[in-house]
Enzyme design. Structure first.
Site, short mmCIF file in Angstrom:
data_model
loop_
_atom_site.label_atom_id
_atom_site.label_comp_id
_atom_site.label_asym_id
_atom_site.label_seq_id
_atom_site.Cartn_x
_atom_site.Cartn_y
_atom_site.Cartn_z
N HIS A 1 -2.92 6.74 -0.84
CA HIS A 1 -3.87 7.17 0.12
C HIS A 1 -3.25 7.83 1.03
O HIS A 1 -3.92 7.87 2.20
CB HIS A 1 -4.79 6.12 0.39
CG HIS A 1 -5.64 5.63 -0.89
ND1 HIS A 1 -6.36 4.48 -1.05
CD2 HIS A 1 -5.53 6.12 -2.13
CE1 HIS A 1 -6.65 4.03 -2.21
NE2 HIS A 1 -6.14 5.06 -3.09
N HIS B 1 0.73 -1.20 0.00
CA HIS B 1 -0.08 -0.08 0.19
C HIS B 1 1.05 1.20 -0.06
O HIS B 1 1.29 1.49 1.07
CB HIS B 1 -0.91 0.03 1.25
CG HIS B 1 -2.18 0.79 1.11
ND1 HIS B 1 -1.76 1.85 0.12
CD2 HIS B 1 -3.39 0.97 1.87
CE1 HIS B 1 -3.25 2.50 0.27
NE2 HIS B 1 -4.03 2.05 1.17
N TYR C 1 -0.76 6.89 3.54
CA TYR C 1 -0.30 5.94 4.37
C TYR C 1 1.24 6.10 4.31
O TYR C 1 1.78 6.68 3.52
CB TYR C 1 -1.04 4.54 4.17
CG TYR C 1 -2.65 4.81 4.58
CD1 TYR C 1 -2.93 5.42 5.61
CD2 TYR C 1 -3.38 4.34 3.52
CE1 TYR C 1 -4.48 5.48 6.02
CE2 TYR C 1 -4.71 4.55 3.77
CZ TYR C 1 -5.28 5.17 4.84
OH TYR C 1 -6.60 5.34 5.19
C1 FNR Z 1 -11.45 1.47 -0.03
N1 FNR Z 1 -10.09 1.81 -0.67
C2 FNR Z 1 -9.00 1.06 -0.27
N2 FNR Z 1 -7.86 1.42 -0.71
C3 FNR Z 1 -6.72 0.54 -0.40
O1 FNR Z 1 -5.55 0.93 -1.18
N3 FNR Z 1 -6.59 -0.05 0.68
C4 FNR Z 1 -7.79 -0.38 1.38
O2 FNR Z 1 -7.84 -1.14 2.17
C5 FNR Z 1 -8.91 0.47 0.94
N4 FNR Z 1 -10.13 0.26 1.73
C6 FNR Z 1 -11.29 0.72 1.31
C7 FNR Z 1 -12.37 0.42 1.99
C8 FNR Z 1 -13.80 0.86 1.40
C9 FNR Z 1 -14.87 0.30 1.95
C10 FNR Z 1 -13.71 1.70 0.11
C11 FNR Z 1 -14.98 1.95 -0.49
C12 FNR Z 1 -12.41 1.88 -0.67
C13 FNR Z 1 -10.16 2.56 -2.07
C14 FNR Z 1 -10.79 1.23 -3.03
O3 FNR Z 1 -9.83 0.35 -3.17
C15 FNR Z 1 -10.85 1.77 -4.48
O4 FNR Z 1 -9.68 2.62 -4.90
C16 FNR Z 1 -11.76 3.05 -4.53
O5 FNR Z 1 -13.06 2.70 -3.91
C17 FNR Z 1 -12.18 3.64 -5.78
O6 FNR Z 1 -12.70 2.76 -6.70
P1 FNR Z 1 -14.18 2.37 -6.97
O7 FNR Z 1 -15.04 2.10 -5.71
O8 FNR Z 1 -14.78 3.89 -7.44
O9 FNR Z 1 -14.39 1.38 -7.79
#
Ligand code: FNR
Length: 371
Positions: free
Chosen positions: A183, A180, A185
């Protein structure tokens, strides 16, 4: 019939995913995982989405140290005792015909700050009590506690924690290990000048700020061996003045491939509050930029680096368009798949595929007629 690109296999080192649709990592911390341990709920959740037709499933961010968790209910891979539960998830995903991956994470200055806590507990955002935050520099994310800057010894320990967690992920049977690096982190905090003001070897210049990410990727590659797929999720831009840009990320991507990364999973943002132009496929151009940057490179494993696009990709036609335009090798779709585990079937139908074998599903799922 020639299948759409979305339903064509994706080669990943010596493995092949059955199609180009990924479930991206999504923390499910509203469901209790005590001490980072997998529950039956996780096994069913991920197994369902494999049964639903995804080609590759990345299990939610699993912490490499307890203080790196985003909430008390995050999954973990910091302890050997956590391996058996992850193995159950892997078995459920494999039984559904998908490749299984896991995201390894450390929250750094954003640890202990579960995004939905306000919704669940009616409180404002902020760091959970008792959480000792560490980060590249002692600079707080707005409304969160101020972290302590990591010493160089602690940085080496954290690189080792990623490598140890990756070894556990391999022991659990995962095919893909995703770091990761997005975002806001820890890895992203090191990369961005907006969160890393160190003046030692881990800061001070783009080269210094990249050192932690590159050392981690290299250590994880050594830990997982040659067979497994190494993937990293990056925030291509901070969407903020003085922050990371697509050009920075394109250069970083090349350096990551050189140390053994096979897949670049391109997201954006999260390191500082920013005005993000959210809209359909709004992150896809960054995936395209990364794909262009690594085109022609060969991974040390002998394959081509693969790029995954994500972010408001919400229909089969949109996904197919991205692949046909050469902006990515695969697409991930998250929130839609929380509501509908069988989303790949819907998308296949949208693309005119009426062939249950292409979707790798039991014919019973596919038939419209009752008899
Ligand atoms: C996330 N996202 C996310 N990203 C990541 O890198 N690690 C994670 O653990 C999480 N956790 C997470 C939880 C929940 C409930 C959501 C909705 C999103 C971001 C996710 O992987 C993704 O990049 C975004 O949701 C954008 O894609 P969609 O939803 O528009 O298809």
């Amino acid at each position: 019939m020639a299948y759409p690109q979305l339903l064509q296999p994706l080669a990943l080192r010596s493995l092949a995913a059955r199609n180009r649709l990924w479930l991206p990592p999504m923390c499910m911390y509203s469901v209790t995982a005590e001490d980072g341990v997998v529950t039956d709920w996780h096994v069913v959740h991920y197994g369902s989405r494999a049964q639903g037709g995804f080609g590759t499933i990345i299990v939610e961010a699993s912490a490499v140290t307890p203080e790196g968790r985003l909430s008390p209910n995050d999954l973990g891979l910091w302890d050997d005792a956590q391996v058996a539960g992850h193995r159950r998830i892997v078995e459920a995903i494999h039984a559904g015909g998908a490749l299984a991956g896991v995201q390894l994470g450390h929250g750094g200055r954003k640890a202990g700050t579960p995004p939905w806590r306000p919704a669940v507990e009616g409180a404002r955002s902020g760091t959970l009590p008792g959480w000792n935050l560490v980060a590249p520099s002692a600079a707080a994310y707005p409304e969160h506690a101020t972290p302590r800057a990591l010493t160089t010894t602690e940085i080496a320990d954290t690189v080792q924690a990623f490598a140890d967690a990756a070894r556990r992920a391999v022991a659990a049977g995962y095919d893909v290990i995703e770091l990761h690096g997005a975002h806001g982190y820890l890895i992203h905090q090191f990369l961005s000048p907006l969160s890393n003001t160190r003046t030692d070897a881990y800061g001070g210049s783009a080269e210094g700020r990249r050192r932690f990410a590159l050392e981690t990727a290299q250590a994880v590659r050594e830990a997982i061996g040659e067979e497994k797929v190494l993937d990293i999720r990056l925030s291509a831009t901070d969407w903020a003045e003085g922050g990371l840009t697509g050009d920075d990320t394109a250069e970083l991507a090349r350096q990551l491939v050189a140390v053994g990364v096979d897949v670049l999973h391109v997201s954006t943002g999260g390191n500082v509050p920013a005005k993000v132009p959210v809209g359909p496929g709004y992150q896809v151009p960054f995936a395209g930029q990364v794909k262009h940057a690594v085109a022609g490179m060969t991974t040390p494993g002998g394959g081509q680096p693969q790029v995954v696009a994500v972010g408001l990709i919400d229909s089969g036609l949109q996904a197919e368009q991205i692949l046909v335009a050469g902006l990515a090798d695969a697409v991930a779709t998250g929130r839609g798949a929380l509501r509908d585990p069988y989303l790949p079937v819907r998308w296949a139908h949208e693309l005119g595929v009426n062939d249950w074998q292409a979707a790798h599903l039991p014919v019973q799922y596919w038939r419209g007629a009752w008899r």
